[in-house]
Design an enzyme around this catalytic site. Structure first.
Site, PDB file in Angstrom:
ATOM      1  CB  THR A   1      42.139  31.514  34.626  1.00 21.11           C
ATOM      2  OG1 THR A   1      42.841  30.622  33.755  1.00 21.11           O
ATOM      3  CG2 THR A   1      40.647  31.371  34.362  1.00 21.11           C
TER       4      THR A   1
ATOM      5  CG  PHE B   1      37.689  31.981  37.736  1.00 21.23           C
ATOM      6  CD1 PHE B   1      37.176  30.718  37.463  1.00 21.23           C
ATOM      7  CD2 PHE B   1      39.056  32.109  37.931  1.00 21.23           C
ATOM      8  CE1 PHE B   1      38.010  29.618  37.384  1.00 21.23           C
ATOM      9  CE2 PHE B   1      39.899  31.009  37.849  1.00 21.23           C
ATOM     10  CZ  PHE B   1      39.364  29.759  37.572  1.00 21.23           C
TER      11      PHE B   1
END
Length: 294
Positions: free
Chosen positions: A175, A177
């Site tokens: 992921t 961010f």
């Protein structure tokens, strides 16, 4: 001037992946849990936190759609990025056997990243507000048929037993961010091997081949565009906004020329952030280059 709080806001509860990202990147700051992404944005905007850690995309589940609408409207600025490998643990109450499980609870993106284990066991997936919140729900339920997909930290915080580790569908589950601030913190032009990322949104003029012409400046000036996404705004099919990431600083001549050309064919153009590239991005770029050369 707003006083410093030394807090960094995130969406979710303690033990969520966003909480872990905050602790990894800013260990000296206090993570501030928020119920929704909008709450996290508001906490930063209203001075309850100095920064916010917001997931924007995942290699399996794709982009986090809410962010593409919230970020351009927020007047907040991207000042950094963080890439985190994501691992989900299957957890339940202490003493529970896998054969007792009937439901598995987690955030919608976590469920999407662990489809194989859910499908293989015939469990019913139940969407929760976030991964750590799902773990807390299982902990408080006293229901032996419930389980959760959440980070390891959540099992420690909520007293759950891990039945299976790393149940995500692929090993390349990462992921990205973005770190948000109320004020822009534009780094100086890069030197040597430094890499800067510029993120912006734009809407092209309603003329033939406008997008093609707008993108031409990046190609002719040798600017690497790493992301280009479109999404509808204002509830209209024909009101399209584009989100883009490029490698380069707005003050570098090739980028300045490309952005000038983009501006000519756009009716709206706004830079959301200029920030140092995370080491993970640079490592991935290097591996891709080796694959091409090989």
């Amino acid at each position: 001037m707003t006083a410093s709080t030394n807090r960094i806001a995130f969406q979710g509860e303690f033990g969520a992946n966003s909480d872990m990202a905050c602790r990894d990147m800013f260990p000296a700051m206090e993570p501030l849990p928020c119920a929704t992404f909008e709450d996290a944005f508001n906490a930063l905007a209203q001075g309850e936190a100095d920064l916010a850690m917001i997931p924007i995309e995942n290699t399996i589940a794709g982009r986090v759609a809410d962010i593409h609408h919230l970020l351009p409207e927020s007047q907040l600025h991207i000042v950094g990025e963080y890439f985190m490998p994501i691992h989900f643990q299957l957890m339940a109450l202490p003493g529970v056997d896998r054969s007792e499980i009937r439901t598995v609870h987690s955030h919608v993106h976590a469920v999407g990243q662990c489809r194989k284990v859910v499908r293989a066991n015939g469990w019913k997936a139940v969407v929760a507000g976030d991964t750590a919140g799902a773990a807390r729900l299982v902990s408080e339920s006293n229901d032996r048929t419930m389980s959760a997909l959440a980070p390891r930290l959540a099992a420690e915080l909520y007293g759950l037993n891990i039945l299976q580790e790393n149940v995500e569908d692929t090993e390349t589950n990462v992921t990205r961010f973005v770190v948000l601030s109320r004020e822009a913190k534009i780094p100086p032009r890069p030197v040597a091997d430094e890499v800067v990322v510029t993120t912006f949104v734009f809407r092209v003029r309603n003329i033939p081949a406008a997008l093609y012409k707008a993108m031409g400046g990046f190609a002719t000036n040798g600017v690497n565009m790493t992301k280009l996404e479109s999404y509808q705004i204002g509830g209209k099919f024909f009101a399209t906004q584009f989100y883009a990431d490029i490698q380069g600083h707005p003050d570098e001549p090739p980028v300045a020329r490309a952005m000038e050309e983009l501006g000519f064919f756009s009716k709206e153009l706004r830079i959301l952030g200029v920030y140092p590239a995370h080491p993970f991005r640079l490592a991935q770029n290097g591996s891709h280059a080796e694959e091409v050369e090989g």
